[in-house]
Design a protein around this motif. Structure first.
Motif: not given
Length: 261
Positions: A195-197, A207-208, A237-238
């Protein structure tokens, strides 16, 4: 269509001591940062990984580091400029020779571990690494931490720079990576990582660790190959990126692209 490169640090096994699942990762990533023997890796193992990268059409880069096998290149060091320039040239040259034997070529340089983090902000050591790269081949691309001072420093020196984001690492509010010594520095949840990527690609934000929103422009995403869940994280991620319509391709060109050029 949005596009991004996926990279991982490979070739880090040493003799009978395995590090990561290089074969599986090469089936997922589009670029492979190959150890050069200083922080990890031995010639026979590095050659094997390079041959497999060439077979799969994965772009390869020199993953140079401090001369620190015991510390896996993650200990801070302060080599002289002469030492660091020489070590940079030596490591790139070694990988170039092995890559040629494997039927591929080195397209970029990504410093490893403590060296990577140091040159992000240390102008003197950054200048030494830049000088070493230019002495070997000024057309080599430098991969660097998105938002770090070295990005503009290297570009001003004439190098092409690709900025990267880290899938499995937490960020501080200033855009630096949270120290591995601190809790939460490495993220192991595949759903969170994916989700982050996707957000990095679609919104250029992350988000830090303290909740701060950071703007982060990146052309490549790194998934460390030495974590136990590396393959699962890389696949997550892929799969998420492809399902969302993002094209995965190497920024430096694969060996298949080079062969057809």
């Amino acid at each position: 269509m949005a596009s991004i490169d996926l990279n991982s640090d490979l070739g880090e096994s040493f003799g009978p001591w395995p590090m990561g699942d290089d074969a599986s990762m090469l089936g997922i990533v589009t670029s492979a940062n190959i150890a050069c023997g200083f922080h990890a890796g031995d010639p026979a193992g590095i050659l094997t990984v390079l041959r497999e990268a060439a077979r799969r059409g994965v772009s390869v880069g020199a993953h140079i580091g401090y001369r620190d096998l015991v510390g896996f290149g993650r200990r801070n060091m302060d080599p002289s400029s002469a030492e660091l320039v020489g070590d940079t040239i030596y490591q790139i040259g070694a990988l170039q020779g092995l890559a040629k034997a494997a039927g591929t070529e080195v397209g970029y340089v990504k410093p490893h571990g403590a060296l990577y983090n140091t040159i992000a902000n240390d102008m003197r050591q950054a200048d030494d690494v830049i000088a070493g790269i230019k002495a070997v081949d000024p057309s080599l691309i430098l991969m660097a931490l998105a938002g770090a001072p070295i990005v503009e420093q290297a570009r001003a020196a004439g190098l092409t720079v690709v900025c990267e984001a880290f899938a499995d690492r937490a960020y501080n509010a200033d855009g630096s990576l949270v120290s591995r010594r601190l809790p939460g520095a490495v993220i192991h949840d595949a759903e969170v990582v994916a989700t982050r990527m996707l957000r990095i690609v679609s919104e250029h934000r992350i988000t830090a660790i303290d909740g701060t929103e950071i703007v982060l422009e990146a052309q490549s995403i790194c998934i460390h190959g030495d974590t136990p869940s590396a393959v699962a994280l890389a696949r997550a991620v892929r799969d998420r990126l492809i399902a969302s319509g993002v094209e995965l391709k190497p920024f430096a060109g694969s060996i298949r692209d080079l062969a057809n050029a």
